[in-house]
Design a protein around this motif. Sequence first.
Motif, mmCIF file in Angstrom:
data_model
loop_
_atom_site.group_PDB
_atom_site.id
_atom_site.type_symbol
_atom_site.label_atom_id
_atom_site.label_comp_id
_atom_site.label_asym_id
_atom_site.label_seq_id
_atom_site.Cartn_x
_atom_site.Cartn_y
_atom_site.Cartn_z
ATOM 1 N N TRP A 156 -4.917 5.101 0.992
ATOM 2 C CA TRP A 156 -4.302 5.405 -0.305
ATOM 3 C C TRP A 156 -4.636 6.826 -0.756
ATOM 4 C CZ3 TRP A 156 -6.647 6.113 -5.238
ATOM 5 C CH2 TRP A 156 -5.779 6.023 -6.324
ATOM 6 N N ALA B 257 -8.221 0.503 2.893
ATOM 7 C CA ALA B 257 -7.130 0.631 1.929
ATOM 8 C C ALA B 257 -7.302 1.880 1.073
ATOM 9 C CB ALA B 257 -7.059 -0.610 1.040
ATOM 10 N N LEU C 215 0.833 -1.202 0.000
ATOM 11 C CA LEU C 215 0.000 0.000 0.000
ATOM 12 C C LEU C 215 0.869 1.255 0.000
ATOM 13 C CD1 LEU C 215 -2.830 1.191 -0.014
ATOM 14 C CD2 LEU C 215 -2.839 1.009 2.493
#
Length: 107
Positions: free
Chosen positions: A63, A59, A6
């Motif tokens: 991000w 996520a 990530l």
Amino acid sequence: MAWILLALAIASEVVATTALKLSNGFTHLGWSLTVAAGYIISFLLLARVLKLQLDVGTAYAVWSGAGTAAIALIGAAFLGETLTPVKVGGILLIIAGVVVLNLAGGH
């Protein structure tokens, strides 16, 4: 491993977005190719992260939030953009939101 991937996805997205500014509307071939490669790599890594273990909400929040904060700081430091107290406050709210998502057990 998912968090490392990530972080790499975020770095790739930040490079691509910075190159987008430098491409001058896709008139500079080198920067334009960097934009395309950076976004492709970023999305491939993000897809891998989602396949491994992280929830999509967490996520994507990390991000997009980390990328947004990094781009705002890069714009202010290197691209002559302004960083007002309101922008700093917005960045802090984004970071707080990501922290809350993680504390809520979204991973």
